[in-house]
Scaffold this motif. Structure first.
Motif, PDB file in Angstrom:
ATOM      1  N   PRO A   8      20.376   6.655  -4.594  1.00  0.00           N
ATOM      2  CA  PRO A   8      19.011   7.149  -4.445  1.00  0.00           C
ATOM      3  C   PRO A   8      18.623   7.358  -2.983  1.00  0.00           C
ATOM      4  CG  PRO A   8      19.075   5.168  -5.821  1.00  0.00           C
ATOM      5  CD  PRO A   8      20.419   5.322  -5.200  1.00  0.00           C
ATOM      6  N   THR A   9      17.838   8.391  -2.757  1.00  0.00           N
ATOM      7  CA  THR A   9      17.151   8.631  -1.497  1.00  0.00           C
ATOM      8  C   THR A   9      15.689   8.815  -1.864  1.00  0.00           C
ATOM      9  OG1 THR A   9      19.065   9.669  -0.441  1.00  0.00           O
ATOM     10  CG2 THR A   9      16.894  10.190   0.472  1.00  0.00           C
ATOM     11  N   VAL A  10      14.820   8.060  -1.210  1.00  0.00           N
ATOM     12  CA  VAL A  10      13.407   8.097  -1.556  1.00  0.00           C
ATOM     13  C   VAL A  10      12.578   8.309  -0.295  1.00  0.00           C
ATOM     14  CG1 VAL A  10      11.484   6.759  -2.500  1.00  0.00           C
ATOM     15  CG2 VAL A  10      13.724   6.638  -3.585  1.00  0.00           C
ATOM     16  N   ARG A  36      14.043   6.106   2.673  1.00  0.00           N
ATOM     17  CA  ARG A  36      15.046   5.074   2.334  1.00  0.00           C
ATOM     18  C   ARG A  36      16.262   5.811   1.811  1.00  0.00           C
ATOM     19  NH1 ARG A  36      15.784  -0.143   2.262  1.00  0.00           N
ATOM     20  NH2 ARG A  36      16.735  -1.212   0.503  1.00  0.00           N
ATOM     21  N   TRP A  37      17.406   5.627   2.483  1.00  0.00           N
ATOM     22  CA  TRP A  37      18.599   6.417   2.212  1.00  0.00           C
ATOM     23  C   TRP A  37      19.858   5.629   2.542  1.00  0.00           C
ATOM     24  CZ3 TRP A  37      21.480   8.209   6.629  1.00  0.00           C
ATOM     25  CH2 TRP A  37      20.894   7.884   7.857  1.00  0.00           C
ATOM     26  N   TYR A  38      20.979   6.092   1.972  1.00  0.00           N
ATOM     27  CA  TYR A  38      22.256   5.444   2.249  1.00  0.00           C
ATOM     28  C   TYR A  38      22.837   6.033   3.524  1.00  0.00           C
ATOM     29  CZ  TYR A  38      26.846   3.445   1.893  1.00  0.00           C
ATOM     30  OH  TYR A  38      27.990   2.747   2.161  1.00  0.00           O
ATOM     31  N   ASP A  39      23.016   5.198   4.520  1.00  0.00           N
ATOM     32  CA  ASP A  39      23.589   5.591   5.805  1.00  0.00           C
ATOM     33  C   ASP A  39      25.086   5.274   5.761  1.00  0.00           C
ATOM     34  OD1 ASP A  39      24.466   5.831   8.432  1.00  0.00           O
ATOM     35  OD2 ASP A  39      22.692   4.892   9.288  1.00  0.00           O
ATOM     36  N   SER A  40      25.915   6.301   5.646  1.00  0.00           N
ATOM     37  CA  SER A  40      27.362   6.083   5.528  1.00  0.00           C
ATOM     38  C   SER A  40      27.958   5.486   6.799  1.00  0.00           C
ATOM     39  CB  SER A  40      28.068   7.385   5.155  1.00  0.00           C
ATOM     40  OG  SER A  40      27.807   8.372   6.121  1.00  0.00           O
ATOM     41  N   GLN A  41      27.367   5.726   7.949  1.00  0.00           N
ATOM     42  CA  GLN A  41      27.880   5.115   9.185  1.00  0.00           C
ATOM     43  C   GLN A  41      27.615   3.614   9.208  1.00  0.00           C
ATOM     44  OE1 GLN A  41      26.556   7.194  12.682  1.00  0.00           O
ATOM     45  NE2 GLN A  41      27.818   8.970  12.232  1.00  0.00           N
ATOM     46  N   ALA A  42      26.438   3.203   8.726  1.00  0.00           N
ATOM     47  CA  ALA A  42      26.106   1.780   8.674  1.00  0.00           C
ATOM     48  C   ALA A  42      26.713   1.109   7.436  1.00  0.00           C
ATOM     49  CB  ALA A  42      24.593   1.592   8.667  1.00  0.00           C
ATOM     50  N   GLY A  43      27.044   1.929   6.419  1.00  0.00           N
ATOM     51  CA  GLY A  43      27.597   1.388   5.183  1.00  0.00           C
ATOM     52  C   GLY A  43      26.573   0.652   4.334  1.00  0.00           C
ATOM     53  N   GLU A  44      25.300   1.043   4.473  1.00  0.00           N
ATOM     54  CA  GLU A  44      24.245   0.383   3.709  1.00  0.00           C
ATOM     55  C   GLU A  44      23.024   1.288   3.584  1.00  0.00           C
ATOM     56  OE1 GLU A  44      23.226  -3.148   5.880  1.00  0.00           O
ATOM     57  OE2 GLU A  44      22.447  -2.041   7.574  1.00  0.00           O
ATOM     58  N   THR A  45      22.139   0.907   2.674  1.00  0.00           N
ATOM     59  CA  THR A  45      20.877   1.622   2.512  1.00  0.00           C
ATOM     60  C   THR A  45      19.924   1.150   3.606  1.00  0.00           C
ATOM     61  OG1 THR A  45      21.227   1.843   0.141  1.00  0.00           O
ATOM     62  CG2 THR A  45      18.962   2.081   0.923  1.00  0.00           C
ATOM     63  N   VAL A  46      19.306   2.108   4.284  1.00  0.00           N
ATOM     64  CA  VAL A  46      18.401   1.809   5.388  1.00  0.00           C
ATOM     65  C   VAL A  46      17.057   2.481   5.130  1.00  0.00           C
ATOM     66  CG1 VAL A  46      20.285   1.574   7.056  1.00  0.00           C
ATOM     67  CG2 VAL A  46      19.154   3.793   6.779  1.00  0.00           C
ATOM     68  N   THR A  47      16.040   2.006   5.811  1.00  0.00           N
ATOM     69  CA  THR A  47      14.721   2.623   5.749  1.00  0.00           C
ATOM     70  C   THR A  47      14.372   3.110   7.144  1.00  0.00           C
ATOM     71  OG1 THR A  47      14.052   1.151   3.964  1.00  0.00           O
ATOM     72  CG2 THR A  47      12.300   2.299   5.147  1.00  0.00           C
ATOM     73  N   THR A  48      14.136   4.415   7.256  1.00  0.00           N
ATOM     74  CA  THR A  48      13.752   5.024   8.529  1.00  0.00           C
ATOM     75  C   THR A  48      12.262   5.297   8.487  1.00  0.00           C
ATOM     76  OG1 THR A  48      15.932   6.064   8.685  1.00  0.00           O
ATOM     77  CG2 THR A  48      14.194   6.944  10.109  1.00  0.00           C
ATOM     78  N   GLU A  49      11.560   4.818   9.504  1.00  0.00           N
ATOM     79  CA  GLU A  49      10.116   5.020   9.593  1.00  0.00           C
ATOM     80  C   GLU A  49       9.841   6.192  10.512  1.00  0.00           C
ATOM     81  OE1 GLU A  49       6.522   2.471  11.484  1.00  0.00           O
ATOM     82  OE2 GLU A  49       7.710   1.446   9.943  1.00  0.00           O
ATOM     83  N   ASN A  90       0.811  -1.213   0.000  1.00  0.00           N
ATOM     84  CA  ASN A  90       0.000   0.000   0.000  1.00  0.00           C
ATOM     85  C   ASN A  90       0.849   1.270   0.000  1.00  0.00           C
ATOM     86  OD1 ASN A  90      -2.401   1.420  -0.120  1.00  0.00           O
ATOM     87  ND2 ASN A  90      -2.655   1.443   2.098  1.00  0.00           N
ATOM     88  N   ILE A  91       1.782   1.365  -0.940  1.00  0.00           N
ATOM     89  CA  ILE A  91       2.612   2.564  -1.108  1.00  0.00           C
ATOM     90  C   ILE A  91       1.815   3.560  -1.946  1.00  0.00           C
ATOM     91  CG2 ILE A  91       4.794   3.484  -1.977  1.00  0.00           C
ATOM     92  CD1 ILE A  91       5.937   0.616  -1.604  1.00  0.00           C
ATOM     93  N   THR A  92       1.675   4.780  -1.439  1.00  0.00           N
ATOM     94  CA  THR A  92       0.792   5.743  -2.093  1.00  0.00           C
ATOM     95  C   THR A  92       1.483   7.018  -2.572  1.00  0.00           C
ATOM     96  OG1 THR A  92       0.199   6.628   0.072  1.00  0.00           O
ATOM     97  CG2 THR A  92      -1.264   4.946  -0.862  1.00  0.00           C
ATOM     98  N   GLU A  93       2.661   7.336  -2.072  1.00  0.00           N
ATOM     99  CA  GLU A  93       3.370   8.547  -2.488  1.00  0.00           C
ATOM    100  C   GLU A  93       4.864   8.241  -2.582  1.00  0.00           C
ATOM    101  OE1 GLU A  93       2.490  12.205  -0.335  1.00  0.00           O
ATOM    102  OE2 GLU A  93       0.685  11.265   0.476  1.00  0.00           O
ATOM    103  N   VAL A  94       5.546   8.937  -3.511  1.00  0.00           N
ATOM    104  CA  VAL A  94       6.986   8.746  -3.660  1.00  0.00           C
ATOM    105  C   VAL A  94       7.644  10.059  -4.069  1.00  0.00           C
ATOM    106  CG1 VAL A  94       6.872   8.021  -6.089  1.00  0.00           C
ATOM    107  CG2 VAL A  94       8.774   7.242  -4.654  1.00  0.00           C
ATOM    108  N   SER A  95       8.856  10.284  -3.558  1.00  0.00           N
ATOM    109  CA  SER A  95       9.664  11.448  -3.912  1.00  0.00           C
ATOM    110  C   SER A  95      11.114  10.982  -4.005  1.00  0.00           C
ATOM    111  CB  SER A  95       9.512  12.535  -2.845  1.00  0.00           C
ATOM    112  OG  SER A  95      10.316  13.655  -3.140  1.00  0.00           O
ATOM    113  N   LEU A  96      11.830  11.415  -5.055  1.00  0.00           N
ATOM    114  CA  LEU A  96      13.175  10.931  -5.365  1.00  0.00           C
ATOM    115  C   LEU A  96      14.215  12.039  -5.303  1.00  0.00           C
ATOM    116  CD1 LEU A  96      15.151   8.766  -6.630  1.00  0.00           C
ATOM    117  CD2 LEU A  96      14.336   9.575  -8.869  1.00  0.00           C
ATOM    118  N   ALA A  97      15.372  11.705  -4.754  1.00  0.00           N
ATOM    119  CA  ALA A  97      16.563  12.561  -4.824  1.00  0.00           C
ATOM    120  C   ALA A  97      17.773  11.637  -4.928  1.00  0.00           C
ATOM    121  CB  ALA A  97      16.675  13.451  -3.587  1.00  0.00           C
TER     122      ALA A  97
END
Length: 191
Positions: free
Chosen positions: A91-93, A104-117, A77-84
């Protein structure tokens, strides 16, 4: 870089948007200028248009006219999206899934793409890179903006999106788009 004094300047008249922000407002698709390929900023970040699109309310795909789509996120049920894109074309979305804003963004401290809610209180989340010119990439940040409690807020990449800044208390229901204008200013458009 963040926004100067974490505040808005007042314009007598809105300026025309440029780059991806010049296109019509869509909730299920966003357009952003970017480099030649994902994770390739060797030619700069203003080479061609890239698209983020929601497919069947469950997948966010990213593609360019000459690049095959990649599935960047799958959910429900994804209803909106914005890209940078960040400084090296990762990508950061910002998106809304099941009524909840997520980033959803690349976390340089974790060294991976993460999703923050975040929460369902965050309305119409949008992202953009505040400076995308090659000479300014070292000073740039991705801006994550949204409406909460009818006020405009933002978080930025430099703070790892952990610090919330109030931009405007003028009542807003939705943030329609953010991006650069013909006058080389970042502009926020809401209703």
């Amino acid at each position: 870089m963040s926004l100067p004094n974490n505040s808005l300047s007042i314009l007598k008249k809105p300026e025309p948007f440029v780059e991806g922000a010049q296109f019509p407002i869509l909730l299920d698709k966003d357009i952003e200028r970017g480099g030649i390929a994902i994770q390739d900023s060797s030619k700069g970040l203003d080479v061609k248009f890239w698209y983020a699109e929601i497919i069947n309310n469950s997948d966010i795909i990213i593609y360019a006219d000459d690049v095959e789509p990649i599935t960047f996120y799958s959910g429900n049920n994804i209803t909106e999206v914005s890209l940078a894109f960040d400084q090296v074309m990762r990508p950061t979305v910002a998106f809304v899934e099941e009524g909840v804003a997520k980033l959803r963004w690349y976390d340089s401290q974790a060294g991976e793409t993460v999703t923050t809610e975040y929460s369902s209180d965050y309305v119409s989340p949008k992202v953009t890179l505040d400076l995308n010119k090659q000479s300014q990439v070292g000073e740039s940040d991705i801006i994550f903006a949204y409406v909460r409690d009818n006020k405009l807020y933002y978080r930025d990449q430099g703070d790892r999106y952990t610090v919330e800044y109030l931009l405007s208390e003028r009542p807003l229901r939705r943030l329609q788009k953010i991006g650069f204008t013909a006058g080389s200013r970042m502009q926020f458009m809401g209703i």
